[in-house]
Design a protein around this motif. Structure first.
Motif, mmCIF file in Angstrom:
data_model
loop_
_atom_site.group_PDB
_atom_site.id
_atom_site.type_symbol
_atom_site.label_atom_id
_atom_site.label_comp_id
_atom_site.label_asym_id
_atom_site.label_seq_id
_atom_site.Cartn_x
_atom_site.Cartn_y
_atom_site.Cartn_z
ATOM 1 N N CYS A 3 0.413 9.662 -5.056
ATOM 2 C CA CYS A 3 0.435 8.561 -4.110
ATOM 3 C C CYS A 3 0.346 7.232 -4.865
ATOM 4 O O CYS A 3 -0.459 7.072 -5.779
ATOM 5 C CB CYS A 3 -0.747 8.702 -3.146
ATOM 6 N N SER A 4 1.184 6.302 -4.454
ATOM 7 C CA SER A 4 1.213 5.007 -5.146
ATOM 8 C C SER A 4 0.044 4.129 -4.731
ATOM 9 O O SER A 4 -0.285 3.147 -5.387
ATOM 10 C CB SER A 4 2.533 4.301 -4.839
ATOM 11 N N CYS A 6 -3.314 5.394 -3.656
ATOM 12 C CA CYS A 6 -4.626 5.838 -4.112
ATOM 13 C C CYS A 6 -4.563 6.748 -5.338
ATOM 14 O O CYS A 6 -5.583 7.093 -5.912
ATOM 15 C CB CYS A 6 -5.375 6.542 -2.976
ATOM 16 N N GLY A 7 -3.356 7.169 -5.720
ATOM 17 C CA GLY A 7 -3.219 7.979 -6.922
ATOM 18 C C GLY A 7 -3.490 9.455 -6.718
ATOM 19 O O GLY A 7 -3.483 10.235 -7.668
ATOM 20 N N SER A 8 -3.710 9.871 -5.488
ATOM 21 C CA SER A 8 -3.992 11.270 -5.191
ATOM 22 C C SER A 8 -2.738 12.130 -5.332
ATOM 23 O O SER A 8 -1.623 11.681 -5.087
ATOM 24 C CB SER A 8 -4.541 11.382 -3.776
ATOM 25 N N GLU A 9 -2.934 13.389 -5.755
ATOM 26 C CA GLU A 9 -1.800 14.298 -5.883
ATOM 27 C C GLU A 9 -1.662 15.179 -4.656
ATOM 28 O O GLU A 9 -0.790 16.043 -4.586
ATOM 29 C CB GLU A 9 -1.967 15.153 -7.140
ATOM 30 N N ASN A 10 -2.518 14.959 -3.699
ATOM 31 C CA ASN A 10 -2.486 15.716 -2.451
ATOM 32 C C ASN A 10 -1.448 15.100 -1.504
ATOM 33 O O ASN A 10 -1.772 14.461 -0.516
ATOM 34 C CB ASN A 10 -3.881 15.702 -1.810
ATOM 35 N N CYS A 68 0.711 11.064 2.044
ATOM 36 C CA CYS A 68 -0.504 11.314 1.273
ATOM 37 C C CYS A 68 -1.577 11.865 2.217
ATOM 38 O O CYS A 68 -1.858 11.281 3.261
ATOM 39 C CB CYS A 68 -0.975 10.025 0.618
ATOM 40 N N GLN A 69 -2.157 13.008 1.820
ATOM 41 C CA GLN A 69 -3.161 13.636 2.666
ATOM 42 C C GLN A 69 -4.536 12.985 2.512
ATOM 43 O O GLN A 69 -5.447 13.245 3.290
ATOM 44 C CB GLN A 69 -3.259 15.131 2.335
ATOM 45 N N SER A 70 -4.665 12.170 1.510
ATOM 46 C CA SER A 70 -5.959 11.532 1.266
ATOM 47 C C SER A 70 -6.113 10.211 2.005
ATOM 48 O O SER A 70 -7.145 9.938 2.600
ATOM 49 C CB SER A 70 -6.146 11.300 -0.243
ATOM 50 N N CYS A 71 -5.069 9.376 1.939
ATOM 51 C CA CYS A 71 -5.210 8.059 2.559
ATOM 52 C C CYS A 71 -4.197 7.821 3.688
ATOM 53 O O CYS A 71 -4.252 6.820 4.377
ATOM 54 C CB CYS A 71 -5.099 6.953 1.506
ATOM 55 N N GLY A 72 -3.254 8.723 3.853
ATOM 56 C CA GLY A 72 -2.297 8.586 4.950
ATOM 57 C C GLY A 72 -1.107 7.716 4.630
ATOM 58 O O GLY A 72 -0.308 7.394 5.519
ATOM 59 N N ASN A 73 -0.973 7.346 3.389
ATOM 60 C CA ASN A 73 0.149 6.506 2.982
ATOM 61 C C ASN A 73 1.476 7.272 3.110
ATOM 62 O O ASN A 73 1.566 8.447 2.772
ATOM 63 C CB ASN A 73 -0.057 6.045 1.533
#
Ligand SMILES: [Zn+2]
Length: 78
Positions: A3-4, A6-10, A68-73
């Protein structure tokens, strides 16, 4: 893919349908005019033939969207 924001790979990639176009093949101003002309010329007989020739095709347009599953982006994937 990360994710651009938050950087999460989820990240989940989904195919989203953005539009569905239905169109009848051979239809148009000239086609309608020509068809009516033929109907008049053949005394309505053309109505029987004309019906068989129309074919409707539906075109779907899809795009890939990453969520993105972490922040919804959400962003487009090409
Ligand atoms: Zn994120």
């Amino acid at each position: 893919m990360t994710c651009s924001k938050c950087g999460s790979e989820n990240v989940l990639v989904q195919l989203v349908q953005i539009s569905a176009k239905s169109r009848t093949k051979g239809k148009g101003c000239l086609y309608t005019l020509g068809r009516w002309f033929l109907i008049v010329c053949t005394g309505g007989l053309w109505l029987l033939f004309g019906k068989k020739k129309t074919k409707t095709t539906t075109k779907f347009k899809n795009k890939k969207v990453a969520i993105c599953q972490s922040c919804g982006n959400q962003w487009d994937v090409y």
